[in-house]
Design an enzyme around this catalytic site. Structure first.
Site, short mmCIF file in Angstrom:
data_model
loop_
_atom_site.label_atom_id
_atom_site.label_comp_id
_atom_site.label_asym_id
_atom_site.label_seq_id
_atom_site.Cartn_x
_atom_site.Cartn_y
_atom_site.Cartn_z
N GLY A 132 23.25 9.42 -31.51
CA GLY A 132 22.74 10.06 -30.30
C GLY A 132 23.31 9.43 -29.05
O GLY A 132 23.48 10.10 -28.02
N ALA A 133 23.61 8.12 -29.11
CA ALA A 133 24.15 7.44 -27.93
C ALA A 133 25.56 7.95 -27.62
O ALA A 133 25.95 8.01 -26.45
CB ALA A 133 24.16 5.94 -28.15
N GLY A 168 0.83 -1.21 0.00
CA GLY A 168 0.00 0.00 0.00
C GLY A 168 0.86 1.25 0.00
O GLY A 168 1.92 1.31 -0.63
N GLY A 169 0.41 2.25 0.75
CA GLY A 169 1.13 3.52 0.78
C GLY A 169 2.55 3.39 1.32
O GLY A 169 3.42 4.21 1.01
#
Length: 517
Positions: free
Chosen positions: A407-408, A174-175
């Site tokens: 781009g790499a 949960g939280g």
């Protein structure tokens, strides 16, 4: 000699303390042991230097009166908090006690954690939390939610100021999962820890999917698939030892220097020439290169099971702690994908926040092509990597081992993103793309019109390779500082690191940037 009244007071005091130390009681402790789990105090005893632990708020009690809680007592409200040392280094700790009401979090339980968080931040010491809790104490309703919120807020405010490490040694659902997620590192104990937002029963009710706790959020899942966790331990003892090892590479806070340790003089052996083939299609394990370059047995890999095409971790160079980012040619040829970009970007930001220099080893054919990658947001995730490198102001050194395309090439700590020293081995190929792809585009007409297209294609590939797919074109333009013999790597990095240690850069004033999350 104390009089009789004082003796009685002291006797009552010691009786209370001894009773509290048993947590939920002997039967609950035995049950914990039967599950191969240690108690909250046993974990801290393993973790901290002997006799260094100073507990605070041991007498804290819950204040709830709803649903019969006014008739129940929970020792120290189910969480042990305090301070101690690890190999002489000061730390703050909290450890949830599953033997006390399942380690559930109510108002006072949360307030104890918040208090030690505040004190850790004020004193500038790392904070280590051990989670073993059934979740929010439902009877305390909104007060439990207030507690979680306060902890998340402090996690966030402390981020980048003091290191925060979480050990998940039991359930965390949960939280409760969001506090660990905000911290810097998560170590999970295999088989006895799980993390998930909603459990199997809720999933079954909402989506109809059948899944057990371990398959949903076990240590292996979060270490290999989701990337939520950073390390996996076979038991509580190994988890605490991994935490100690991790602490040895990082400073106490963002202002203190990283401690250097003694090291053995070392030279790279001739073995380095056998590790990286000049054939770009031949894979190798980049970790072999790292082990040759850095201090003996100092490389400590982080997230070894997630996004294996990117290797991250700490190592030492002449005793100094370093953050390592490296493409892994053994997996996806070292291509950058969504997970690899996220993994590296977050680690870069941690190193930068705590003034740990970053050394990058490059061998990548580029960003991974594919519809899944594009639709999954490789543009946004890849941008995180560029952003993290560009933003980092610590000394940044790079070694281009072999492929470094497109781009790499830019993304992997190129000079264009602010790297201070970039070196390339003679086997490096720095180009817009691989020679085969480039030749097919540039010389498409020549190949098509040739009487022997395959021979022409090979000639054009060789022509492109000789012209661009090498380190000398980049060196000629000053985009790399030098082309070096692989055996020089350790010396060059040490020299550059020493010079960059006084690095100072001015950047525009701003509240904060907007990383493409």
């Amino acid at each position: 000699m104390a009089d009789e009244q004082l003796k009685n007071i002291l006797g009552e005091f010691h009786e209370k303390k001894d009773k509290l130390s048993l947590g939920g009681g002997k039967d609950k402790i035995e049950k914990q042991h039967e599950k191969n789990k240690l108690t909250a105090r046993e974990r801290l005893n393993l973790f901290l230097d002997e006799n260094s632990f100073e507990e605070i708020d041991k007498f804290v009690k819950h204040r709830s009166t709803y649903f019969g809680l006014d008739k129940k007592e929970f020792p120290y409200d189910g969480v042990v908090t305090g301070f101690g040392t690890v190999n002489g280094k000061r730390v703050a700790v909290f450890s949830q006690d599953f033997t006390v009401q399942g380690g559930s979090l109510g108002e006072m339980h949360a307030k104890k954690i918040m208090k030690v968080q505040d004190m850790a931040l004020k004193f500038g010491v790392p904070i280590i939390g051990v989670n073993d809790s059934g979740g929010a104490r439902i009877q305390e309703a909104i007060d439990a939610l207030y507690g979680y919120g306060g902890i998340f807020y402090r996690n966030t405010i402390s981020s980048g100021v003091i290191p925060q490490i979480t050990v998940i040694a039991g359930p965390c659902a949960g939280g409760a999962v969001y506090s660990p997620a905000i911290t810097d590192f998560i170590i999970m104990v295999d088989k006895s820890s799980q993390m998930f937002i909603t459990g199997p029963q809720v999933i079954k009710a909402v989506t109809g999917e059948n899944v057990d706790k371990e398959s949903l959020g076990g240590a292996k899942v979060h270490n290999s698939i989701s990337g939520v966790a950073h390390l996996i331990a076979k038991n509580d003892e190994e988890a605490m030892n991994l935490t100690k090892k991790l602490l040895s590479y990082i400073p106490a806070n963002n202002l203190d220097p990283v401690e250097n340790i003694e090291y053995k003089e070392k030279e790279i052996s001739d073995k380095i020439y056998e590790l990286v083939s000049p054939n770009p299609k031949k894979s190798y394990d980049v970790r072999d290169v790292l082990n040759e370059v850095f201090d003996e047995k100092s490389f400590f890999e982080i997230q070894p099971h997630f996004a294996k095409n990117m290797v991250i971790g700490f190592a030492r160079l002449e005793g100094q702690s370093i953050g390592i980012i490296a493409n892994q040619p053994k997996v996806l040829a070292g291509a950058l994908d969504i997970n690899a970009s996220d993994k590296a970007a977050r680690f870069i930001r941690f190193c930068d926040a705590f003034n740990i220099p970053i050394i990058t080893f490059v061998d990548t054919p580029g960003f991974l092509p594919g519809v899944n990658q594009e639709h999954g947001g490789i543009i946004r995730h890849g941008a995180k990597l560029l952003y993290a490198y560009s933003e980092a102001s610590v000394p940044k050194l790079s070694i281009i081992l072999r492929k470094s395309y497109g781009g790499a090439y830019i993304a992997m700590s190129s000079q264009h993103l602010g790297a201070d020293f970039v070196y390339a081995w003679p086997t490096a190929e720095i180009a817009v793309m691989g020679p085969e792809g480039a030749a097919n585009i540039i010389f498409a007409k020549d190949i098509k019109n040739s009487e022997t297209p395959e021979i022409t294609r090979k000639e054009k590939i060789d022509e492109y390779k000789n012209r661009f797919a090498n380190p000398y074109e980049a060196a000629a333009r000053g985009y790399i500082e030098d082309v070096i013999d692989p055996k020089e790597t350790r010396y060059k990095l040490s020299y550059a690191l020493n010079f960059a240690s006084t690095k100072a850069e001015s950047k525009p004033n701003k509240k904060h940037g907007n990383i493409p999350l």
